[in-house]
Design a protein around this motif. Structure first.
Motif, PDB file in Angstrom:
ATOM      1  N   PRO A  49      -1.047 -11.640   8.714  1.00 60.71           N
ATOM      2  CA  PRO A  49       0.039 -11.832   7.736  1.00 60.71           C
ATOM      3  C   PRO A  49      -0.498 -12.156   6.341  1.00 60.71           C
ATOM      4  N   GLU A  50      -1.615 -12.870   6.280  1.00 62.86           N
ATOM      5  CA  GLU A  50      -2.233 -13.210   4.998  1.00 62.86           C
ATOM      6  C   GLU A  50      -2.673 -11.949   4.254  1.00 62.86           C
ATOM      7  N   LEU A  51      -3.231 -11.006   4.993  1.00 66.43           N
ATOM      8  CA  LEU A  51      -3.679  -9.757   4.395  1.00 66.43           C
ATOM      9  C   LEU A  51      -2.487  -8.927   3.920  1.00 66.43           C
ATOM     10  N   VAL A  52      -1.436  -8.886   4.731  1.00 64.38           N
ATOM     11  CA  VAL A  52      -0.226  -8.153   4.349  1.00 64.38           C
ATOM     12  C   VAL A  52       0.355  -8.734   3.061  1.00 64.38           C
ATOM     13  N   ALA A  53       0.399 -10.076   2.968  1.00 67.26           N
ATOM     14  CA  ALA A  53       0.937 -10.741   1.780  1.00 67.26           C
ATOM     15  C   ALA A  53       0.087 -10.441   0.549  1.00 67.26           C
ATOM     16  N   ALA A  54      -1.250 -10.425   0.726  1.00 72.06           N
ATOM     17  CA  ALA A  54      -2.148 -10.155  -0.402  1.00 72.06           C
ATOM     18  C   ALA A  54      -1.968  -8.731  -0.912  1.00 72.06           C
ATOM     19  N   GLN A  55      -1.747  -7.776   0.005  1.00 72.71           N
ATOM     20  CA  GLN A  55      -1.505  -6.388  -0.411  1.00 72.71           C
ATOM     21  C   GLN A  55      -0.170  -6.268  -1.148  1.00 72.71           C
ATOM     22  N   GLN A  56       0.835  -6.994  -0.641  1.00 76.47           N
ATOM     23  CA  GLN A  56       2.154  -6.964  -1.291  1.00 76.47           C
ATOM     24  C   GLN A  56       2.072  -7.544  -2.696  1.00 76.47           C
ATOM     25  N   GLU A  57       1.240  -8.573  -2.861  1.00 83.60           N
ATOM     26  CA  GLU A  57       1.051  -9.167  -4.188  1.00 83.60           C
ATOM     27  C   GLU A  57       0.499  -8.140  -5.168  1.00 83.60           C
ATOM     28  N   LEU A  58      -0.468  -7.324  -4.704  1.00 84.55           N
ATOM     29  CA  LEU A  58      -1.053  -6.312  -5.570  1.00 84.55           C
ATOM     30  C   LEU A  58      -0.011  -5.262  -5.952  1.00 84.55           C
ATOM     31  N   ILE A  59       0.776  -4.820  -4.985  1.00 85.20           N
ATOM     32  CA  ILE A  59       1.799  -3.805  -5.260  1.00 85.20           C
ATOM     33  C   ILE A  59       2.836  -4.344  -6.246  1.00 85.20           C
ATOM     34  N   THR A  60       3.233  -5.604  -6.066  1.00 88.21           N
ATOM     35  CA  THR A  60       4.176  -6.240  -6.989  1.00 88.21           C
ATOM     36  C   THR A  60       3.572  -6.364  -8.382  1.00 88.21           C
ATOM     37  N   ALA A  61       2.279  -6.744  -8.427  1.00 86.50           N
ATOM     38  CA  ALA A  61       1.590  -6.888  -9.711  1.00 86.50           C
ATOM     39  C   ALA A  61       1.493  -5.542 -10.427  1.00 86.50           C
ATOM     40  N   LEU A  62       1.226  -4.465  -9.666  1.00 87.79           N
ATOM     41  CA  LEU A  62       1.147  -3.131 -10.256  1.00 87.79           C
ATOM     42  C   LEU A  62       2.504  -2.717 -10.835  1.00 87.79           C
ATOM     43  N   SER A  63       3.575  -3.029 -10.120  1.00 91.24           N
ATOM     44  CA  SER A  63       4.920  -2.687 -10.586  1.00 91.24           C
ATOM     45  C   SER A  63       5.249  -3.466 -11.855  1.00 91.24           C
ATOM     46  N   TYR A  64       4.903  -4.761 -11.853  1.00 95.62           N
ATOM     47  CA  TYR A  64       5.157  -5.602 -13.035  1.00 95.62           C
ATOM     48  C   TYR A  64       4.308  -5.128 -14.212  1.00 95.62           C
ATOM     49  N   GLY A  65       3.030  -4.832 -13.936  1.00 93.09           N
ATOM     50  CA  GLY A  65       2.130  -4.387 -15.000  1.00 93.09           C
ATOM     51  C   GLY A  65       2.610  -3.102 -15.642  1.00 93.09           C
ATOM     52  N   SER A  66       3.141  -2.207 -14.819  1.00 93.84           N
ATOM     53  CA  SER A  66       3.649  -0.928 -15.333  1.00 93.84           C
ATOM     54  C   SER A  66       4.867  -1.134 -16.224  1.00 93.84           C
ATOM     55  N   SER A  67       5.711  -2.117 -15.867  1.00 94.84           N
ATOM     56  CA  SER A  67       6.957  -2.337 -16.619  1.00 94.84           C
ATOM     57  C   SER A  67       6.718  -3.035 -17.955  1.00 94.84           C
ATOM     58  N   VAL A  68       5.640  -3.816 -18.066  1.00 95.72           N
ATOM     59  CA  VAL A  68       5.394  -4.558 -19.317  1.00 95.72           C
ATOM     60  C   VAL A  68       4.247  -3.952 -20.123  1.00 95.72           C
ATOM     61  N   LYS A  74       2.015  -8.809 -27.109  1.00 94.69           N
ATOM     62  CA  LYS A  74       0.688  -8.654 -26.495  1.00 94.69           C
ATOM     63  C   LYS A  74       0.477  -9.606 -25.326  1.00 94.69           C
ATOM     64  N   ASN A  75       1.051 -10.797 -25.407  1.00 91.99           N
ATOM     65  CA  ASN A  75       0.905 -11.767 -24.316  1.00 91.99           C
ATOM     66  C   ASN A  75       1.568 -11.267 -23.035  1.00 91.99           C
ATOM     67  N   ILE A  76       2.741 -10.681 -23.200  1.00 90.72           N
ATOM     68  CA  ILE A  76       3.459 -10.148 -22.030  1.00 90.72           C
ATOM     69  C   ILE A  76       2.701  -8.958 -21.456  1.00 90.72           C
ATOM     70  N   ALA A  77       2.241  -8.062 -22.337  1.00 92.52           N
ATOM     71  CA  ALA A  77       1.490  -6.891 -21.877  1.00 92.52           C
ATOM     72  C   ALA A  77       0.202  -7.312 -21.180  1.00 92.52           C
ATOM     73  N   GLY A  78      -0.455  -8.320 -21.724  1.00 89.82           N
ATOM     74  CA  GLY A  78      -1.701  -8.812 -21.131  1.00 89.82           C
ATOM     75  C   GLY A  78      -1.488  -9.508 -19.807  1.00 89.82           C
ATOM     76  N   SER A  79      -0.307 -10.118 -19.639  1.00 88.32           N
ATOM     77  CA  SER A  79      -0.033 -10.842 -18.395  1.00 88.32           C
ATOM     78  C   SER A  79       0.016  -9.888 -17.212  1.00 88.32           C
TER      79      SER A  79
END
Length: 202
Positions: A49-68, A74-79
């Motif tokens: 479950p820890e590995l599944v959660a870590a992968q989900q975090e990356l996918i969420t981060a990629l989605s957030y990174g794409s949107s900002v 610049k602070n938001i884009a860098g985040s």
């Protein structure tokens, strides 16, 4: 000098199979002690479950990174980039290979299992896991050793040590191989003396 010795595995060619994530053993590809394995062969599939959660975090981060990414702030884009970097780093710390991280980034698909592979050709000399077993991070599951070359560990009495040097020749015989002599040389002399037996291992 005549003495007894014990055959042992070369410590430089031993490997303990463990993992940095806790979970359950979903599939075990090694069925018994003594089984030979090849480098790169699958050993164990672990559901974590820890590995599944870590992968989900990356996918969420990629989605957030794409949107900002195109944000004027610049602070938001860098985040977004920082969040992605942290998520990737977390997977790296769990020993997830770069190729697998790239797969997640490209496909956005979560893999439920982590697969452990044999690091070299060898033999399973200890098996301490069964399918379905719950494991904790760091649990030793298998011990693999390359048995192509072995060490013979012999005891030399203190008073006989002056006769022994690095490189000294040694004739090795085994009771189960009568008449056969293996030619060898001393490659290491232990730096400590056993106080009870007054012997040094070579």
């Amino acid at each position: 000098v005549i003495t007894n010795g014990i055959l042992q595995t070369d410590e430089q060619k031993e490997y303990i199979v463990t993992t940095k994530v806790g979970g359950w053993v979903e599939k075990l590809y090694v069925n018994y002690t003594g089984q030979k394995v090849r480098k790169g062969q699958k050993l164990i599939d672990i559901y974590s479950p820890e590995l599944v959660a870590a992968q989900q975090e990356l996918i969420t981060a990629l989605s957030y990174g794409s949107s900002v990414m195109n944000s004027s702030d610049k602070n938001i884009a860098g985040s977004g980039k920082e969040l992605i970097d942290n998520s990737v780093r977390k997977l790296e710390l769990l020993d997830i290979p770069d190729s697998e991280i790239k797969r997640i980034e490209n496909s956005k698909e979560i893999k439920k299992y982590i697969t452990l592979y044999a690091p070299f050709d060898g033999t399973v000399i200890h098996k301490d896991v069964i399918e379905g077993q719950k494991i904790m991070a760091g649990t030793p599951m298998l011990k693999i050793a390359n048995l192509d070359n072995l060490w013979l560990l012999a005891d030399i009495y203190e008073y006989e040590l002056p006769k022994i040097n690095l490189g000294s020749p040694a004739d090795i015989t085994f009771t189960f191989l009568p008449g056969k002599v293996f030619k060898s040389r001393i490659s290491f002399i232990y730096p400590t003396l056993d106080n009870q037996t007054r012997t040094v291992k070579v």
